[in-house]
Design a protein around this motif. Structure first.
Motif, PDB file in Angstrom:
ATOM      1  N   GLU A  87       0.825  -1.212   0.000  1.00 54.08           N
ATOM      2  CA  GLU A  87       0.000   0.000   0.000  1.00 54.08           C
ATOM      3  C   GLU A  87       0.860   1.264   0.000  1.00 54.08           C
ATOM      4  O   GLU A  87       0.510   2.260  -0.640  1.00 54.08           O
ATOM      5  N   VAL A  94      -4.975  -2.024  -0.571  1.00 55.67           N
ATOM      6  CA  VAL A  94      -5.039  -3.330  -1.224  1.00 55.67           C
ATOM      7  C   VAL A  94      -6.444  -3.889  -1.049  1.00 55.67           C
ATOM      8  O   VAL A  94      -6.968  -3.954   0.068  1.00 55.67           O
ATOM      9  N   THR A  95      -7.064  -4.262  -2.133  1.00 52.63           N
ATOM     10  CA  THR A  95      -8.396  -4.859  -2.055  1.00 52.63           C
ATOM     11  C   THR A  95      -8.283  -6.337  -1.708  1.00 52.63           C
ATOM     12  O   THR A  95      -7.218  -6.946  -1.851  1.00 52.63           O
ATOM     13  N   ASN A  97      -9.378  -8.951  -3.156  1.00 50.12           N
ATOM     14  CA  ASN A  97      -9.114  -9.853  -4.281  1.00 50.12           C
ATOM     15  C   ASN A  97      -7.949  -9.392  -5.167  1.00 50.12           C
ATOM     16  O   ASN A  97      -7.769  -9.918  -6.257  1.00 50.12           O
ATOM     17  N   GLN A  98      -7.185  -8.424  -4.689  1.00 48.02           N
ATOM     18  CA  GLN A  98      -6.077  -7.932  -5.508  1.00 48.02           C
ATOM     19  C   GLN A  98      -5.027  -9.022  -5.709  1.00 48.02           C
ATOM     20  O   GLN A  98      -4.643  -9.720  -4.771  1.00 48.02           O
TER      21      GLN A  98
END
Length: 409
Positions: A87, A94-95, A97-98
């Motif tokens: 990040e 950060v998502t 599912n990233q």
């Protein structure tokens, strides 16, 4: 739950090391980690953080690190630190599912490893021979250097270091059925990393899963369990313990290793109904690892049920394991829904405390104990509250256990 048996050490490797011994440059380290997988880097970082001189060998130059898809199930320990560094680099969160490309993950880990005290990274190198050397190991590198290490961690995907040492790997796994009460033995008490394996309960990997029959040779992998930063971090802590205390994998202090991992943010047992940032997560985890309150598998998930109530029948047997004198209290106290007042009475009996405990709990309920509910001695105690109170004032997690999870007196 899992695992491995290592057998045999290659005599030819011993002879080869002796031939090089006269003129090769020697490097001494506490822990040698071979393989820059995510598990290998995590093992090296944790070992170094635990105060042990550590060497990490990478065949390449940190060009590629593949993060298993299961890594993102929890953000704890080294993986949580990795996310923070990502990040910081990409300037946005950060998502869930990233996906990280192998080259990007390698860039983050390499920059991190370069800043870690006690950690030396050797790139474009490999182990060409390895043999037992007393309690530890000697390894010849492709550049002809010899590394003398107390502990070796094989974090390679093809297990080639184990093969060089003629160590045979045998894997076995026991998966409990998803909706049973899944405590086949006491090894869950020795859990050092969460497992992403579906329908494996409790959701923890016991310390014995990383240990082979040959002293001080560890691996964060299995044919059945995917190597992750969590398993790597656990392996690094075990290796560091052996090196720091000049002992072997047969003489581990399980609770000390668990405490070390938790001090660096590791999650050792995962519950689907307890958030990672829950203010009582540490106390719940500690009590779960004692077995005084057990989780339950429900429809493929593992629940602690923090808001549920407790009966004396549920806790009588496990509490008596930690305090034999508690059986006297249980003879005089029976309840389908244990009250907060009764819980404090039990704690006073076990810990030899007086009425000052009531004042201490009342004062610290929201502040030091961080309990979100209202203090009311007359109402039924929740599993969350029981876990926090027992963890703080009885401290059963501090009772030592052996590698099988049996209590040591």
């Amino acid at each position: 739950m899992i695992r491995k048996i290592f057998k045999g050490v290659c005599v030819a490797s011993v002879c080869l090391l002796l031939c090089f011994d006269g003129y090769a440059q020697k490097i001494k380290a506490g822990v040698l980690v071979v393989g820059s997988s995510s598990a290998g880097v995590a093992a090296a970082i944790q070992s170094a953080h635990s105060g042990v001189k550590t060497i990490l060998i990478d065949k390449g130059n940190f060009e590629s690190i593949v993060l298993p898809s299961d890594e993102g199930q929890t953000r704890s320990g080294i993986y949580a630190n990795f996310i923070k560094r990502v990040e910081s680099a990409q300037k946005y969160p950060v998502t869930k599912n990233q996906v990280f490309s192998p080259s990007f993950a390698a860039t983050i880990f390499k920059a991190w490893a370069d800043t870690v005290k006690n950690l030396t990274v050797i790139t474009r190198g490999s182990v060409t021979a390895i043999a037992k050397d007393g309690k530890g190991w000697e390894a010849i590198l492709s550049n002809k250097q010899i590394v003398k290490a107390d502990v070796v961690v094989d974090a390679t995907q093809d297990n080639y270091v184990a093969s060089l040492a003629s160590l045979k790997v045998v894997d076995t796994i026991k998966n409990s059925s998803p909706d049973s009460l899944p405590y086949a033995d006491n090894k869950y008490r020795t859990g050092v990393a969460i497992t992403p394996s579906a329908n494996t309960f409790p959701v923890t990997i016991p310390v014995s899963a990383f240990i082979g029959a040959t002293d001080n040779f560890l691996a964060p992998w299995s044919r059945e369990i995917i190597a992750t930063t969590a398993s790597g971090q656990a392996t690094g802590a075990i290796a560091a313990f052996c090196s720091f205390f000049k002992t072997t994998t047969k003489s581990l202090n399980v609770r000390m290793i668990q405490s070390e991992l938790m001090s660096f943010g590791s999650q050792l047992m995962r519950f689907d109904d307890v958030a990672e940032k829950d203010t009582n997560a540490m106390a719940i985890q500690n009590i779960a690892l004692t077995g005084i309150l057990k989780g339950r598998a429900v429809s493929g998930k593992f629940h602690f049920m923090p808001d549920s109530n407790i009966s004396t029948d549920e806790i009588m047997v496990p509490v008596k394991e930690y305090s034999s004198r508690s059986q006297i209290w249980f003879l005089d106290n029976k309840s389908e829904k244990l009250s907060l007042k009764e819980t404090l009475s039990l704690i006073k009996f076990i810990a030899s405390r007086g009425n000052e405990l009531d004042r201490e709990v009342t004062k610290g309920w929201s502040a030091s104990l961080k309990l979100p509910s209202k203090f009311d001695p007359a109402r039924p105690v929740t599993r969350r509250e029981f876990a926090v109170l027992f963890n703080a004032f009885v401290r059963p997690f501090h009772v030592s256990v052996d590698l099988a999870g049996a209590l040591k007196r």
